[in-house]
Enzyme design. Structure first.
Site, PDB file in Angstrom:
ATOM      1  N   PHE A 146      -8.430   4.431   5.932  1.00  0.00           N
ATOM      2  CA  PHE A 146      -8.290   3.246   6.021  1.00  0.00           C
ATOM      3  C   PHE A 146      -7.193   2.571   4.949  1.00  0.00           C
ATOM      4  O   PHE A 146      -7.234   2.932   4.117  1.00  0.00           O
ATOM      5  CB  PHE A 146      -9.769   2.679   5.446  1.00  0.00           C
ATOM      6  CG  PHE A 146      -9.988   1.161   5.846  1.00  0.00           C
ATOM      7  CD1 PHE A 146      -9.959   0.702   7.192  1.00  0.00           C
ATOM      8  CD2 PHE A 146      -9.580   0.251   5.045  1.00  0.00           C
ATOM      9  CE1 PHE A 146      -9.998  -0.717   7.469  1.00  0.00           C
ATOM     10  CE2 PHE A 146      -9.405  -1.191   5.107  1.00  0.00           C
ATOM     11  CZ  PHE A 146      -9.787  -1.549   6.353  1.00  0.00           C
ATOM     12  N   ASP A 234      -2.278   4.504  -2.085  1.00  0.00           N
ATOM     13  CA  ASP A 234      -3.219   3.635  -1.871  1.00  0.00           C
ATOM     14  C   ASP A 234      -4.607   3.363  -2.603  1.00  0.00           C
ATOM     15  O   ASP A 234      -5.337   4.075  -2.178  1.00  0.00           O
ATOM     16  CB  ASP A 234      -3.661   3.345  -0.308  1.00  0.00           C
ATOM     17  CG  ASP A 234      -4.427   2.175   0.170  1.00  0.00           C
ATOM     18  OD1 ASP A 234      -5.059   1.384  -0.951  1.00  0.00           O
ATOM     19  OD2 ASP A 234      -4.697   1.976   1.336  1.00  0.00           O
ATOM     20  N   LYS A 275      -7.697  -5.710  -3.911  1.00  0.00           N
ATOM     21  CA  LYS A 275      -9.233  -5.879  -4.325  1.00  0.00           C
ATOM     22  C   LYS A 275      -9.487  -6.190  -5.806  1.00  0.00           C
ATOM     23  O   LYS A 275      -9.374  -7.436  -5.965  1.00  0.00           O
ATOM     24  CB  LYS A 275      -9.982  -4.646  -3.819  1.00  0.00           C
ATOM     25  CG  LYS A 275      -9.890  -4.668  -2.428  1.00  0.00           C
ATOM     26  CD  LYS A 275     -10.867  -3.669  -1.897  1.00  0.00           C
ATOM     27  CE  LYS A 275     -11.044  -3.519  -0.344  1.00  0.00           C
ATOM     28  NZ  LYS A 275     -10.600  -2.577   0.478  1.00  0.00           N
TER      29      LYS A 275
END
Ligand SMILES: *Cc1c(COP(=O)(O)O)cnc(C)c1O
Length: 427
Positions: A146, A234, A275
Site C-alpha cells: 500500500f 516508504d 502521516k
C-alpha cells in the site's frame, strides 16, 4: 447509546451518506473531540483510539505544543507558495535532514505525493545518473503493497478494489512477493541495467501488519547496492517512532533510532515520510535523499503549491521535537512488548476465535480465526467500540491495533482489559 444520542450520531452519518462520495465504510461512530490517546463522540462517550488515523496521530490527539505551533504560525504566515522564500522552510529543512541524516529534503503534503515524488526522483536518477535508456526504467515493488491512491501508485497495487476500473495503468513497475529475499534477488538479476529502484514498506501496515524477517530489509538494501539500484523505503506508516524505532529500517537497534553510529541501520537511498510527520494536525510529507540523487531535480521540474508552506514546516518541526522530548519511540518499544504479551495470553486461551498477534512497537495486529469474508472482525470492532475502544478491520479478518504513542502503561492495560472482555464475550 441512548435514543437521543443515537439520533445525533445518525444525523451526521446521514449527512455524509447523502452528500459525500461513498469511498469509505466507517464504523458507525461520530467523533467530535480528541486528546492524547482518547477521542469522544458526539454523545460524549469516550474511546481509546487504537487506529490513530492510520498512525498519523503518534503524538496523541491535539497535542498542545503542536496545536499552539499550528495556531501561531497560521496567524503569522500560512502560505507563500515556493515562488518566494519563507522564513520557516530553511530552518525546517535543516532540522529534518539532521534528524534523519540526509543531505536534502523535498517537502510535499500527502503520503501519496511523497511516493509519487520518490518515483519521479528515482526514474530521473535512473536516466541521468545510471544511464538507463529513455522510458525503459523499471521499479520493483512488493505484492500486497500500500503506497497510496494516485493513478500511478494504484497501477502497481495488487488489491482489486484499489485498482479495478481505474486503468489504463502506468507501466514500469514489477511486483515480487513481499518478504522473499530470493524473489528480490531474481528480479534484480534480470536486466539490472534498466532497474532504477526498489520500493518497499519495511512493515506492510495496510496489508495487515506483515513483519518480514529481520534480515529482509538489510538484504534487499545490499542487493540494491550490488546492482546500482536505489533502495526506497516508504516509512509513511512505520516511521517516526511507531514501531519502537525512529524508523523501522533501524531494525531492532537498541539506540531507538537516535544513535550516531547507526550500527544496524539500513540506510535507504530515498526515505518517504508522512502521516505522523505533523502529529496528525496537517498534511505534511517529505522525501529525503542525499545530493547525488536529489540534485537531478532542477527548478520547474517538480513541485506543489502547498509543499513546504510555513505552517507545515513549523508543525512538522514541533511534531518531531515532541517525539524526542517525550521519548515516544522508547514508549512504543516498551509498551509494544506489553501489548503483545497481553494479546498472546488471549490467543493461547481462545484459539477458536484468535489465530495470532504480530507486530513491532505499537503497530500490531490480531488475526481473527475466520475467513476474510466473514463478519467476525467487523463485529468484534463494533463490540470494542461499544466498550470504548476504536479499531478497524483490515482485509476482513485482521484487526490493527495502533494507539497514539503517548499512551501510558496503565492506559494500555485498561485497553487490553477491554479487548479481553470482548474476546471472552465473543468466544
Ligand atoms: C497511508 C500510506 C500512504 C499514503 O498516504 P496518504 O497521506 O493517505 O496519501 C502511503 N504509504 C503508506 C505505507 C501508507 O501507510
Amino acid at each position: 447509546m441512548t435514543e437521543t444520542n443515537n439520533k445525533t450520531a445518525q444525523y451526521h452519518i446521514d449527512l455524509e451518506d447523502q452528500h459525500g462520495a461513498h469511498n469509505y465504510h466507517p464504523l458507525p461512530v461520530v467523533l467530535s473531540e480528541g486528546k492524547g490517546c482518547y477521542v469522544w463522540d458526539v454523545t460524549g462517550k469516550q474511546y481509546f483510539d487504537f487506529l490513530s488515523a492510520y498512525s498519523a496521530v503518534n503524538q496523541g490527539h491535539c497535542h498542545p505544543r503542536i496545536v499552539d505551533t499550528l495556531v501561531e504560525q497560521s496567524r503569522k504566515l500560512s502560505l507563500t507558495s515556493r515562488a518566494f522564500h519563507n522564513d520557516r522552510l530553511g530552518e525546517y529543512e535543516r532540522y529534518l535532514t539532521k534528524y534523519f541524516g540526509f543531505d536534502k529534503v523535498l517537502p510535499m503534503n500527502t503520503g501519496a505525493e511523497g511516493v509519487e515524488t520518490a518515483i519521479k526522483l528515482c526514474r530521473k536518477w535512473g536516466y541521468e545518473k545510471k544511464g538507463i535508456p529513455t522510458d525503459q526504467a523499471r521499479i520493483i515493488v512488493c505484492g500486497q503493497n500500500f503506497h497510496g491512491r494516485t493513478t500511478t501508485i494504484i497501477s502497481f497495487s495488487s488489491d482489486p478494489d484499489a485498482k479495478g476500473s481505474f486503468g489504463p495503468y502506468t507501466p514500469g513497475f514489477e511486483t515480487v512477493p513481499y518478504g522473499d529475499v530470493e524473489a528480490m534477488r531474481t528480479a534484480l538479476a534480470n536486466q539490472p541495467e534498466t532497474i532504477a529502484g526498489v520500493l518497499v514498506e519495511p512493515i506492510q501496515g495496510e496489508a495487515g501488519v506483515f513483519v518480514p524477517g529481520e534480515d529482509y530489509i538489510p538484504q534487499v538494501a545490499a542487493l540494491c547496492r550490488e546492482h546500482n539500484v536505489l533502495f526506497i523505503a516508504d516509512e509513511i506508516q512505520t516511521g517516526i517512532g511507531r514501531t519502537g524505532a525512529l524508523l523501522r529500517i533501524c531494525g531492532d537497534c537498541s539506540c531507538q533510532g537516535h544513535c550516531e553510529q547507526q550500527a544496524t541501520y539500513t540506510r535507504p537511498d530515498i526515505l518517504i515520510l508522512g502521516k505522523a510527520l505533523s502529529g496528525g494536525t496537517y498534511p505534511v510529507s517529505a522525501v529525503l535523499a542525499d545530493d547525488p540523487i536529489m540534485e537531478v531535480i532542477k527548478p520547474g521540474q517538480h513541485g506543489s503549491t502547498f509543499g513546504g508552506n510555513p505552517v507545515a514546516c513549523a508543525v512538522a518541526q514541533e511534531a518531531l521535537e515532541v517525539i524526542r522530548d517525550e521519548k515516544l519511540t522508547q514508549n512504543a518499544r516498551q509498551l509494544g512488548i506489553v501489548f503483545r504479551q497481553r494479546m498472546q495470553e488471549l490467543v493461547d486461551q481462545y484459539p477458536a476465535l484468535l489465530s495470532l498477534v504480530r507486530g513491532k512497537g505499537l503497530l500490531n495486529a490480531l488475526v481473527i480465526n475466520d475467513s476474510p469474508d466473514s463478519k467476525t472482525a467487523w463485529n468484534f470492532c463494533l463490540a470494542l467500540a461499544e466498550h470504548g475502544l476504536l479499531a478497524k478491520p483490515t482485509h476482513g479478518n485482521i484487526i490493527r491495533f495502533a494507539p497514539p504513542l503517548v499512551i501510558s502503561e496503565q492506559e494500555l492495560h485498561e485497553a487490553c482489559d477491554i479487548i479481553a472482555k470482548v474476546v471472552r464475550a465473543m468466544a
